[in-house]
Motif scaffolding. Structure first.
Motif, PDB file in Angstrom:
ATOM      1  N   VAL A  16       2.904  -1.715   4.375  1.00  0.00           N
ATOM      2  CA  VAL A  16       2.207  -0.599   4.516  1.00  0.00           C
ATOM      3  C   VAL A  16       3.034   0.596   4.520  1.00  0.00           C
ATOM      4  N   ASP A  17       3.011   1.365   3.374  1.00  0.00           N
ATOM      5  CA  ASP A  17       3.579   2.820   3.342  1.00  0.00           C
ATOM      6  C   ASP A  17       2.598   3.445   3.853  1.00  0.00           C
ATOM      7  N   ILE A  18       2.816   4.257   5.080  1.00  0.00           N
ATOM      8  CA  ILE A  18       1.629   4.995   5.699  1.00  0.00           C
ATOM      9  C   ILE A  18       1.115   6.110   4.728  1.00  0.00           C
ATOM     10  N   ASP A  19       2.036   6.668   3.634  1.00  0.00           N
ATOM     11  CA  ASP A  19       1.332   7.717   2.873  1.00  0.00           C
ATOM     12  C   ASP A  19       0.487   7.191   1.510  1.00  0.00           C
ATOM     13  N   ALA A  20       0.208   6.021   1.860  1.00  0.00           N
ATOM     14  CA  ALA A  20      -0.988   5.198   1.251  1.00  0.00           C
ATOM     15  C   ALA A  20      -2.133   6.004   1.415  1.00  0.00           C
ATOM     16  N   LEU A  70       0.773  -1.147   0.008  1.00  0.00           N
ATOM     17  CA  LEU A  70      -0.091  -0.073   0.090  1.00  0.00           C
ATOM     18  C   LEU A  70       0.806   1.105  -0.003  1.00  0.00           C
ATOM     19  N   ASP A  71       0.747   2.022  -1.064  1.00  0.00           N
ATOM     20  CA  ASP A  71       1.525   3.222  -1.214  1.00  0.00           C
ATOM     21  C   ASP A  71       1.160   4.298  -2.109  1.00  0.00           C
ATOM     22  N   ALA A  72       1.306   5.466  -1.672  1.00  0.00           N
ATOM     23  CA  ALA A  72       0.898   6.414  -2.572  1.00  0.00           C
ATOM     24  C   ALA A  72       1.916   6.872  -4.038  1.00  0.00           C
ATOM     25  N   HIS A  73       3.233   6.089  -3.704  1.00  0.00           N
ATOM     26  CA  HIS A  73       4.024   6.115  -4.762  1.00  0.00           C
ATOM     27  C   HIS A  73       4.557   4.617  -5.082  1.00  0.00           C
ATOM     28  N   LEU A  74       4.917   4.724  -6.535  1.00  0.00           N
ATOM     29  CA  LEU A  74       5.399   3.615  -7.139  1.00  0.00           C
ATOM     30  C   LEU A  74       6.561   2.609  -6.406  1.00  0.00           C
TER      31      LEU A  74
HETATM   32 MN   LIG Z   1       5.222   6.459  -0.393  1.00  0.00          MN
END
Ligand SMILES: [Mn+2]
Ligand SMILES: [Mn+2]
Ligand SMILES: [Mn+2]
Ligand SMILES: [Mn+2]
Ligand SMILES: [Mn+2]
Ligand SMILES: [Mn+2]
Ligand SMILES: [Mn+2]
Ligand SMILES: [Mn+2]
Ligand SMILES: [Mn+2]
Ligand SMILES: [Mn+2]
Ligand SMILES: [Mn+2]
Ligand SMILES: [Mn+2]
Lengths: 282, 282, 282, 282, 282, 282
Positions: free
Chosen positions: E209-213, E120-124
Motif C-alpha cells: 500500500v503506497d499511501i498516495d493511492a 495500491l499506488d497513484a503511480h505506476l
Molecule cells: Mn506513489
C-alpha cells in the motif's frame, strides 16, 4: 524507540530513563503526554561523545525503561510511578524521568527522598492546590516540601525534600510568594541564575527541570510559556553544577506544540546531567 | 522567484546566488531541499538599503542564477555543481551558494580553492565518512581539508583549503575532535566566538554558514538542532569581519520545518556578506 | 473571550483593551488580523499577581472593550477606531490597543495627542508612503509626526506627536534614514537599547510596541521578521520605564504564524505596562 | 521557480501562466498572496505526460510569465493586471491565472471578453459590494456580469460576460440569491454538479476555479472554507468539459494554511485544463 | 514504542511489524523516515477488538521487531532489510513492513517471492530508473517484476513477482504506460477500484500500500500527492479481499507533514490486513 | 468573540450557545479545550442567510452564553455545567453545547431529559468505565442510558435517555458491542447512514455530534481519528432530519490540531441544526 545511547540492560544500569506522560492538570496548552516521545526523538542527532568530560554516553550504563503509561487519576498514577522509581533507587539506579506534566516530580521526590529539591521553573509551583486539586502541576513543589494533602494522601511512598531552591522563577500567586519567604525555600530570579552557585555540601539533591524555566524563545513547546526566562546555557550550567550531588533528575512540561526546540533542549540536558553525574570532578 | 534585489544580468554580475537543494544525507530532519526557496521567500521583506555601509543591495551586481537541481548521487552532483561554480569564478563572479545540505560546500571549495575555510557550524564535520558515506554533510569540512576519498574521487575540480577555522562548534565524535587537534584546524567554541577576530592577512577565505551554528531558538528549521549555540548577532559579526577576504560564501542546512526563522536569518546573512564584501573598508 | 483579568466594567475602568484587527497593508506574512485573539488566548496562563509591584491585575480597573471590527479601507477604519479611542480618552480611560498592523497606532496617536511617540520597532516606519499608500504600516511613525497626507486626510481627529523615539530600529530606506536625522526623531539601535533611559520630564507619551522590534527568535509570528533584534527583557524594561508617562499603549504586528511566542510576549507586555503605569513609583 | 513544464518562450507560447498574488479583501484567512508560489511548488511532482490525451505538458507551448506583483489598491492593480493579460490575448496566448483572491478574475474577464463565465465556487460572489468595496472577492462574479461600479470604474479594459454559470455554489446573502434568479445566472448546487453538462455551443468561456468550490476536506487551504462541497474529480470533470470552449482560465483563493492540498489540486487542474484545451476531441 | 497490540514475542509470532525508514530517493516532500514512528503513534487509539471478524488484535500473534535503521545507500540497505525479512519468512512469520519510501517493497518482494504483487499506488512505479537511479521509489514495481538492474544487482536474495496488479494508478511517464501494457501488468484506474475483485486462485500475493493511492484529502502526509485518488474505504476493501492470499504486506510513503491522517490510515490498514488474513473466511 | 450571528440577549433567546472546554479524559490527542474557541472562529465566514429555509441566523434568537470554564474534576464539572443547562431549559431555551470532550454530553442529557439520544460517533462510547473512570468520554453514551455509576453519582440533575441511536459507529470493545445489542441501542454503521431515516414520532431527542463520526479526511482535528467515517453531507442530513424533534444539541471532540476543518464543520452543523429546528416543515 529508546533514548539514543541508552543501551544498558536493566540489571547492569546505573541510570534509567523513565517516561511519565501524565497530562491531566495542564492548565493551558496540553500535549505534555507526548513529551517522552518527543524528547527521545529529538535526541537522535546528538553525538554519543562528550568532549568536556571525555566520555561516551553509551558507556555510562543508561537503560531506557520505557514509559509508565498514564491515566487520568493523578494520585493513583503517582503512587504507581513512585513505586517503579523506588524499585530503581533500591537497586542504586538513578532515575531520569521524562514528563509529562510537572506533577510527576512528586513521584521522583517520593522515591529518592532528597535533602534538597533544586527546581528550574518559571513558576513557584507552591500552591496548596489549583482549582481544588492538590496534585496539580502548579502545586508540585509544595507537595515536595509539605507532603500529602490531608484528604488525598499517597499510601505507600513518602520521601520529601527538606528545602527547595527554585531557579528562574518569575511568577506566582501572592500566596505562593508568601510561602516562598519561609526558610525552606530559596528563589533565584532569572536575572541572577547565571551567578548562582550551589551551596550543597553533603546534601543530596533531586534536580527537576520544568522546561518553562527557559525563555519561550528557547522552549516554546510547553504548557504555559512565561516570558523573560533563562537561556539554554544558563540552564545547562545549573545542571552541570548540581548533577554531582543528585539522586534523581527529571525534565518535564515538554509538549509537541513547537518545532522540536523544547524537546531538543530537554534531551540535551538529560545527557549533560549524566555526563556531569558520572564524572563529578570535571 | 529570484533573490530579492538580485537584479543583475549574468554578464554584468559580481555575485551570483546559486541554489543547491541537495538533501540526501541529512541525518535527522529532512527538508534542506526547500532551503533555497525558503531563503529567497523570507528575504522578501528586507530593505534594499543598508545603513551601515550606505549601499543599495540592488546596485551591487548580484545575479540570481536559480537552482542547480539536485538528484540523489551526491558525488556526481557535486561535480556538476562545482563545475557551474567554477564557471562563475572564472568570470570573477563571487558565488553565493544556498543549500541544501552542508555537503554542497565541497563544491564551493573546489571551485574557489581558498587558503582558508571559515565555517560556522555546531558540528565539526570532520568525519572520514558517515555511515560509510564520505560525501555526507558530516564529513564536508574533512573533505575540504583532506580532499577526495580514495574510492570515490571527484573527477574534474580539485580546490582545497589549507586550513579550517570552525566557529561555534560544540559537538563531534571522539575521532573528529582528534582530527581537530591537528595544526590545520582551529575550533572556536560558541562561548568564545564573540571575542574572536580573524587573523587572515592576505589569505583568501571561503565562508560557510551552517545555520545550525546558531542556537536552536534562533534557527529551529535545520536538520540537526544542537543547543547552546550562537546568537544571530554573533554570526553576523563573523560574516562582516570575514567577508572582505572571501572568495565564496554559502548558507546551508536551512529547511522548511520552522516558521521561517532559519531562512530569514540565512537570507539576511547573505546580504550582510555582500554589503561587507563590496565595501571592505567599513 | 476577554483579556484575562480585564474584569472592570466600562464605566469604572481606568484602562480599556481594544482589539484592532486591521490587516490590509501587511507587506509579507499576513495574519495580523488574528493578533487580538491570539494575544488574549496566550495571556490565559499568566498569574494575576505581580510580585514586583505587589498588585493584582484584576484590581487595576482594566476593561476589555472587545474588537473594533476592521474592513479594507484603512483611512476610514482609522477614523472610526480613532473616534472610539477618543471616547475612552475623554473618560480618562487609558487605551491598550491590540493590533492588527502597525497602522492602527495612527488612531491611538490621534486620540491621545501625546508629546512623544515612543515606538519599539525593527523598522523606522518613516516612509512618506509605501506602494503609494500613505496609510501603510510602513509609514505610521511618519503619519504620527507629519500628520495626514495631502490627498487623504482623516476628517475628525488630529492628535500628533511632537517627536518620536524609535527603539530597536535596524532597517529602513535611504529616505527614511534621512528623515530620521531631523531633530524630532531619535533612533536607538538595538545594541544600545539596554542602556537607554528615557528623558521625558513632564512629556506625555504614547508607547507603541511593534513586536518585530524583538529578535525573530523571540517573536517569529509577525509580518516582517528582521534579525538582530531585542530580547524580551530589553523590551520589558523599556515598557516599565516609559509607562509612568504614558497616555496610551499598543502592541501590534502579532500574527498567528508561530507557536504563540509573539502573542505571549505581547500579552505579557500589556500587563507589564499596566502594572508600571498603575504604580509609577516602583 | 517557474510552473513545472512551462518551458515555452513567450514568443512561441500558446498559454501563459501568470501569478496574481492579490490578497487584500480576503475576509477570513489571509495568505492568498502565497497561492502562485504554493501552486508552482506543489506541481513539482506531477508527471509531464498525460495518459488520457497522450500529450506531454512541456510540448504544449506553456510559458510562465512569473507574477504580476500586487499592491493594496485593488482597482489599480486590476487595471494593470488586465492590461498584461490583454497583451497575451492579443497574441493569441491563453492566460492561465493563478490567484491571489478571486478578485483577479475581473482582470481575466476584462482581457478575454468571454460570452460566458463558468465559475466553480462555494459562494455566489454576486454582491454589489462587500463592506462598501465593489472590488471585493465577494463581488467578482457580479463585476463580471454587471461591469464597473459607478464610482470606481476601471479605465482601459472593459470585457464582460453575457452570462454566468456558477457550479458548486452553496451559500450567499439573500440579495445575492435574488440576483442569481435573473436570466443571466445559472446556479448548479454541489449535489448536481456531477450530472451537469455544459450547453455552450459556439460560446466562448472564461473558466474560473475558486478552490473553495471543493469540500474543505479536499482544499482546506483557502480563505473561507465552506462545508458540503465538490470532490476533486467533480471539479476535474467540469474543467475537462469546459476547456475546449475556453479563452481563459484561473485558479484562485489558494493559500498556504494547509499541508499543500489546495495548491496540489489547483496545479493539477491547470494541467488538466491545458491538456483538454489542447486536445479538445478527447 | 511498539505497534499497539503487537505483544507477541518473536518466537511465538505469526506476524512481525518491521519499520523501514528509508528516505533517500523521495522526489518531493521528504519525511518518509518518520513513517514507522508516526504510524505506531497514530494507531494508539484504535480498539483492540474487531467486530467484523470477532477477533482481538493482541491475540493474533503480532510481534513488533522495531525498525531496521536506514542509511543512504539504498541497494545495500535493501539487501540488509531483505535478509531480515527473509529470516521472518523462514520462520513462517508474515512480514508487515512500514515505510519509508516505496523502495522498501523491493526487500519485501525479495523475501517473500510472491506470484503476484498487488500494489495500491497513484503511480505506476514502472521506470527503468529515475534520475539514473534504478533503486528509486519510482522504479520499485519494475524491480519487482524485472529484477535487478544489470549494474547494481542485489547479492543474496532474489524473489520476484510473476505479475503485478496496480490499483488506483493514475499517472506515469509514457514509457511506464507502455511497460504497463505488457501481459504481466494489470492497471485498475481509481474509478474502477470499487468494482474490482481479485482473481487470485491459488496465487500467493505480496500486498503493498503506497499511501498516495489515496486521495490527497485522505492522506496528505505523503511524498508526492496526486489528486483524484481512492477513498479510505476503497483501499480497505482491497486489503480485506487480498489479505487471505498474502505472504507479505507493507504500507509506505507516509510522512510527518500532515496532521496524522496518512499515518492513521496506514496503521488501520495494517490492522485490517491482519484481521482479514487471520480469519480468511470472513 | 461570540458565535457569529448569536446576537440575541439571554432573556429573549430561543437558543443558547454554551462552550464546555472540558479536556481531561481525552485518550490520545488533547486540545478539545480549544474546541469552543476554534468553532466560533471558523464560523466567522459563514453567511447569515440560509437559502434552503429562507431564514437569517441572526433573527432566530440565538444567544452566546460564553464558556463554562472547565477544571479537571469531571463529575463536579458536569454537575455545574448541567445546572447551567437546566437553567436554560427551564426558560425554554434550547442548549447548543460546544465541547470539549464528549463527556459534556452527559450534562446536556441530564438537563434536557430526552426520550432518545441520537449520537453521531465513530465510537460506541458504551463502556462501563475507561481506565477506571466512569466519566470518561468513552463511557458517555453508557452514562446517558444507564445513569450514574454507583460510587460516583451526580447529585442534583438526573435526566436520562430511554434509548440511543448511534450513527456512524465503527469501533468499540467487545463488551461495548454486547451492550449495543440490547434493545435500547441502535447502531447504524457508516455505510448505512445515508439511507437512515429517523423513526421518532413524538419522541424528544438530544442530538450529539462527536466530530470523529466524520471521516478523518473531513475532520482531522479530533482526539481519536477513526478511518472509514461519514462524509460531511451525511452528517448534515442527519442533523436536518433530527433537529425538528430535538430538545438539545452538541458538537464535541473538536480540537486545534488540524487546519480548521473540524471546527468549520462543527460550526456549520450548529447553524444547520438551528435552521432546521426553527423551520421544521422544510
Ligand atoms: Mn506513489
Ligand atoms: Mn512547574
Ligand atoms: Mn512552570
Ligand atoms: Mn555542517
Ligand atoms: Mn551542523
Ligand atoms: Mn512598525
Ligand atoms: Mn516593524
Ligand atoms: Mn469566489
Ligand atoms: Mn468562494
Ligand atoms: Mn509508489
Ligand atoms: Mn464520543
Ligand atoms: Mn468518538
Amino acid at each position: 524507540m529508546g533514548f539514543p545511547g541508552a543501551v544498558a540492560e536493566r540489571e547492569h544500569a546505573d541510570y534509567a530513563v523513565v517516561g511519565a506522560p501524565l497530562d491531566v492538570s495542564t492548565t493551558f496548552q496540553p500535549g505534555a503526554r507526548f513529551g517522552p516521545e518527543q524528547i527521545r526523538r529529538f535526541a537522535a542527532s546528538y553525538d554519543d561523545y562528550d568532549r568536556r568530560t571525555d566520555q561516551q554516553f553509551s558507556e555510562l550504563g543508561v537503560h531506557d525503561a520505557g514509559d509508565v503509561r498514564a491515566w487520568d487519576d493523578a494520585p493513583e498514577y503517582l503512587e504507581f510511578l513512585g513505586g517503579s522509581l523506588a524499585d530503581l533507587v533500591r537497586d542504586d539506579v538513578t532515575p531520569l524521568l521524562l514528563g509529562g506534566e510537572h506533577t510527576v516530580t512528586a513521584a521522583g521526590v517520593r522515591a529518592t527522598d532528597p535533602d534538597v529539591l533544586v527546581v528550574l521553573d518559571a513558576h513557584l509551583d507552591l500552591r496548596e492546590a489549583y482549582d481544588g486539586n492538590p496534585w496539580s502541576h502548579a502545586a508540585v513543589t509544595r507537595r515536595a516540601l509539605d507532603g500529602d494533602p490531608e484528604d488525598e494522601p499517597l499510601a505507600t511512598i513518602d520521601g520529601i525534600a527538606d528545602r527547595a531552591v527554585i531557579l528562574g522563577a518569575r511568577t506566582g500567586s501572592e500566596a505562593e510568594w508568601e510561602r516562598a519567604e519561609r526558610d525552606d525555600v530559596t528563589v533565584v530570579p532569572p536575572e541572577d541564575v547565571s551567578e548562582w552557585t550551589p551551596d550543597l555540601a553533603e546534601e543530596s539533591v533531586y534536580l527537576s527541570v520544568d522546561i518553562d524555566a527557559a525563555d519561550p524563545s528557547v522552549a516554546p513547546g510547553t504548557g504555559t510559556m512565561e516570558p523573560f526566562g533563562l537561556s539554554a546555557r544558563e540552564i545547562r550550567d545549573v545542571v552541570r553544577q548540581v548533577a554531582p550531588n543528585a539522586v534523581g533528575f527529571d525534565a518535564v512540561e515538554v509538549n509537541d506544540r513547537d518545532d522540536g526546540q523544547a524537546a531538543a533542549l530537554a534531551g540535551k540536558l538529560l545527557k549533560e546531567f549524566v555526563f556531569a553525574h558520572a564524572d563529578p570532578d570535571h
